[in-house]
Enzyme design. Structure first.
Site, PDB file in Angstrom:
ATOM      1  N   LYS A  76       0.967  -1.223   0.121  1.00 54.42           N
ATOM      2  CA  LYS A  76      -0.099   0.250   0.044  1.00 54.42           C
ATOM      3  C   LYS A  76       0.944   1.217   0.114  1.00 54.42           C
ATOM      4  O   LYS A  76       2.108   1.236   0.514  1.00 54.42           O
ATOM      5  CB  LYS A  76      -0.862   0.007   1.166  1.00 54.42           C
TER       6      LYS A  76
HETATM    7  P1  NAD Z   1     -13.464   7.626  -3.457  1.00 52.32           P
HETATM    8  O1  NAD Z   1     -12.493   8.545  -2.997  1.00 52.32           O
HETATM    9  O2  NAD Z   1     -13.697   7.148  -4.784  1.00 52.32           O
HETATM   10  O3  NAD Z   1     -14.870   7.813  -2.567  1.00 52.32           O
HETATM   11  C1  NAD Z   1     -14.772   7.760  -1.322  1.00 52.32           C
HETATM   12  C2  NAD Z   1     -16.449   8.074  -0.846  1.00 52.32           C
HETATM   13  O4  NAD Z   1     -16.441   8.086   0.584  1.00 52.32           O
HETATM   14  C3  NAD Z   1     -16.665   9.609  -1.139  1.00 52.32           C
HETATM   15  O5  NAD Z   1     -18.053   9.460  -1.626  1.00 52.32           O
HETATM   16  C4  NAD Z   1     -16.664  10.444   0.087  1.00 52.32           C
HETATM   17  O6  NAD Z   1     -17.434  11.499  -0.061  1.00 52.32           O
HETATM   18  C5  NAD Z   1     -16.909   9.258   0.923  1.00 52.32           C
HETATM   19  N1  NAD Z   1     -16.356   9.531   2.348  1.00 52.32           N
HETATM   20  C6  NAD Z   1     -15.079   9.772   2.753  1.00 52.32           C
HETATM   21  N2  NAD Z   1     -14.982   9.891   4.005  1.00 52.32           N
HETATM   22  C7  NAD Z   1     -16.154   9.547   4.857  1.00 52.32           C
HETATM   23  C8  NAD Z   1     -16.493   9.849   5.935  1.00 52.32           C
HETATM   24  N3  NAD Z   1     -15.935   9.915   6.924  1.00 52.32           N
HETATM   25  N4  NAD Z   1     -17.860   9.596   6.090  1.00 52.32           N
HETATM   26  C9  NAD Z   1     -18.783   9.318   5.028  1.00 52.32           C
HETATM   27  N5  NAD Z   1     -18.368   9.153   3.717  1.00 52.32           N
HETATM   28  C10 NAD Z   1     -17.265   9.525   3.600  1.00 52.32           C
HETATM   29  O7  NAD Z   1     -12.892   6.118  -2.705  1.00 52.32           O
HETATM   30  P2  NAD Z   1     -13.094   4.774  -3.407  1.00 52.32           P
HETATM   31  O8  NAD Z   1     -11.998   4.087  -4.201  1.00 52.32           O
HETATM   32  O9  NAD Z   1     -14.532   4.558  -3.428  1.00 52.32           O
HETATM   33  O10 NAD Z   1     -12.579   3.716  -2.071  1.00 52.32           O
HETATM   34  C11 NAD Z   1     -13.518   3.641  -0.808  1.00 52.32           C
HETATM   35  C12 NAD Z   1     -13.186   2.618   0.251  1.00 52.32           C
HETATM   36  O11 NAD Z   1     -12.955   1.450  -0.450  1.00 52.32           O
HETATM   37  C13 NAD Z   1     -11.697   2.827   0.705  1.00 52.32           C
HETATM   38  O12 NAD Z   1     -11.686   2.353   1.944  1.00 52.32           O
HETATM   39  C14 NAD Z   1     -10.814   2.190  -0.085  1.00 52.32           C
HETATM   40  O13 NAD Z   1      -9.528   1.694   0.477  1.00 52.32           O
HETATM   41  C15 NAD Z   1     -11.603   0.856  -0.523  1.00 52.32           C
HETATM   42  N6  NAD Z   1     -11.455   0.302  -1.817  1.00 52.32           N
HETATM   43  C16 NAD Z   1     -11.327   0.629  -2.957  1.00 52.32           C
HETATM   44  C17 NAD Z   1     -11.284  -0.017  -3.990  1.00 52.32           C
HETATM   45  C18 NAD Z   1     -11.263   0.603  -5.175  1.00 52.32           C
HETATM   46  O14 NAD Z   1     -11.175  -0.271  -6.366  1.00 52.32           O
HETATM   47  N7  NAD Z   1     -11.583   2.013  -5.501  1.00 52.32           N
HETATM   48  C19 NAD Z   1     -10.950  -1.348  -3.825  1.00 52.32           C
HETATM   49  C20 NAD Z   1     -10.912  -1.967  -2.433  1.00 52.32           C
HETATM   50  C21 NAD Z   1     -11.079  -1.179  -1.258  1.00 52.32           C
END
Ligand code: NAD
Length: 421
Positions: free
Chosen positions: A111
């Site tokens: 990471k």
């Molecule tokens: P992103 O930045 O595209 O979206 C994050 C979303 O969460 C946004 O809508 C934001 O407004 C919201 N958010 C952030 N902090 C918040 C809070 N404290 N309370 C409520 N809403 C909040 O990120 P993403 O890529 O969708 O990733 C989201 C999660 O999924 C993360 O934990 C990331 O590590 C995990 N993840 C992502 C992927 C991927 O393919 N993108 C894969 C595995 C895991």
């Protein structure tokens, strides 16, 4: 709860280590191997000098933690946030090792993160930060070493910059150096939706166990970024009833259901769900506690803790985000009979299609979207079955079962390889 206990509960690394220790003990792994398995191979700290648009020079802190190369090259996302810390990156790197092993793909975990607030940086500043970070860790990444991917606040463009910087140093184009790239640069069809699609596939499998119908399953999704919005869209299209959605600005709730395509159009235009009229406004944490059948936290870590776990009404928790639930909250949910599809299983669709992207880049031959989705479904369903089988065989909750399955696989490879001395 003392301040120290609270910090421990919220630490991503402590959470990972607590679960790891329980699973390793259940597997009877000897102490030396167990210590080796839970410790990262390498932790890189860089301080990146960047010329800002206003002519000043600033230094940003960046990290890359490589947890394991036992099963193949390292694989893991890169996030940009002011909350990034070495502890968080270390914990998430280890979780990537377990995640790759749960879905049985030939990678170890890594990471990366840069401490910055991307909303306050111009595109040019973000590009310079990304390129200099890549140059600083160049000796340690590459298709056979460590393959970054997007995570919070990074995207296809970020990956294109990394791929280009890496390729310039190698003197030829190396598309397999990152995944989550734009399609025209060797990205894979289906990658953008993969994490959300994987969440839905595991939700579908859980529904079969409960004999629930999609149409009568009320869903709340926290987070409307890549994972949350795609999961909500796919689930809406498949017939699930989405009754609540939240992002960092707040939430909306409607017992009669939210029209997700309309909401997506609104968010495309306004960049937030705030102000959307199709439901009642509600707090972003409060939304987790509303009455529903399936809760899908897809925002950020530690949103379900010992403080609110007893207020969660959902019977099924599908963890789209990484580490949304702390270990003390796990125990409360388990006691209350909540069926948890843990993060290292539920959100593994992204890394699975990243693996497909890496394979396609190396083959130089690209698959149809149908083939990507079919192979993703196969991987997710067999991982789901494997985790549930471990949980039944060892009488543990799904999260510990997922850790056990993963640790077993990684430990087996380490034993086969032996320790180089
Ligand atoms: P992103 O930045 O595209 O979206 C994050 C979303 O969460 C946004 O809508 C934001 O407004 C919201 N958010 C952030 N902090 C918040 C809070 N404290 N309370 C409520 N809403 C909040 O990120 P993403 O890529 O969708 O990733 C989201 C999660 O999924 C993360 O934990 C990331 O590590 C995990 N993840 C992502 C992927 C991927 O393919 N993108 C894969 C595995 C895991």
């Amino acid at each position: 709860m003392s301040v120290e206990d609270k910090e421990k509960e919220l630490s991503v690394y402590e959470s990972m280590a607590a679960r790891y220790d329980v699973a390793a003990r259940k597997l009877g792994i000897d102490e030396g191997l167990s210590n080796y398995l839970r410790t990262p191979n390498r932790e890189i700290i860089v301080h990146i000098p960047v010329s800002m648009d206003d002519g000043t020079l600033r230094v940003f802190d960046g990290y890359r933690v490589q947890h394991s190369i036992a099963r193949g090259p390292c694989k893991g996302g890169l996030r940009y946030s002011l909350d990034v810390s070495l502890d968080e990156i270390r914990g998430l790197a280890a979780e990537m090792t377990w995640k790759c092993a749960v879905v049985n793909i030939p990678f170890g975990g890594a990471k990366g993160g840069i401490v910055c607030d991307p909303s306050k940086l111009s595109v040019g500043e973000l590009e310079r930060i990304t390129r200099r970070y890549t140059a600083e860790i160049l000796d340690y990444i590459g298709p056979d070493r460590d393959v970054p991917a997007p995570d919070m606040n990074t995207n296809e463009q970020t990956m294109a910059w990394i791929m280009d910087t890496y390729s310039m140093h190698m003197r030829h184009t190396v598309t397999g150096s990152v995944t989550g790239k734009p399609l025209d640069l060797g990205g894979s069809l289906g990658r953008r939706e993969a994490t959300g699609r994987g969440c839905m596939i595991t939700a579908d499998e859980a529904l079969k166990r409960f004999r629930w119908q999609r149409e009568s399953t009320r869903v709340i999704v926290q987070g409307f970024g890549n994972v949350g919005s795609q999961a909500a869209r796919l689930m809406y299209e498949a017939g699930y009833k989405i009754i609540g959605v939240g992002d960092i600005s707040g939430g909306i709730f409607s017992t009669s259901g939210i029209n997700i395509p309309h909401l997506l159009e609104y968010v495309e235009k306004h960049k937030t769900i705030q102000g959307y009229g199709g439901g009642d406004s509600i707090g972003t944490q409060e939304i987790l506690e509303q009455d529903c059948d399936l809760l899908l936290p897809a925002a950020t870590e530690s949103v379900i803790t010992s403080k609110n776990a007893h207020k969660i009404k959902a019977k099924l928790l599908v963890e789209g985000a990484n580490s949304p639930t702390t270990p003390p909250a796990d125990d409360i949910l388990f006691d209350r009979g909540v069926f948890v599809v843990p993060d290292i299983l539920a959100n593994a669709g992204g890394v699975t299609v990243s693996y497909f992207e890496w394979v396609q880049d190396r083959q130089g031959y690209f698959w149809t979207e149908g083939l990507v989705n079919e192979r993703l479904k196969h991987s997710m369903v067999s991982a789901f079955d494997g985790v549930v089988a471990y949980s039944q065989r060892h009488n543990v909750n799904n999260r510990i079962a997922a850790y056990m399955l993963a640790i077993d696989r990684v430990a087996f490879c380490i034993k086969l390889r032996g320790i180089y001395a």
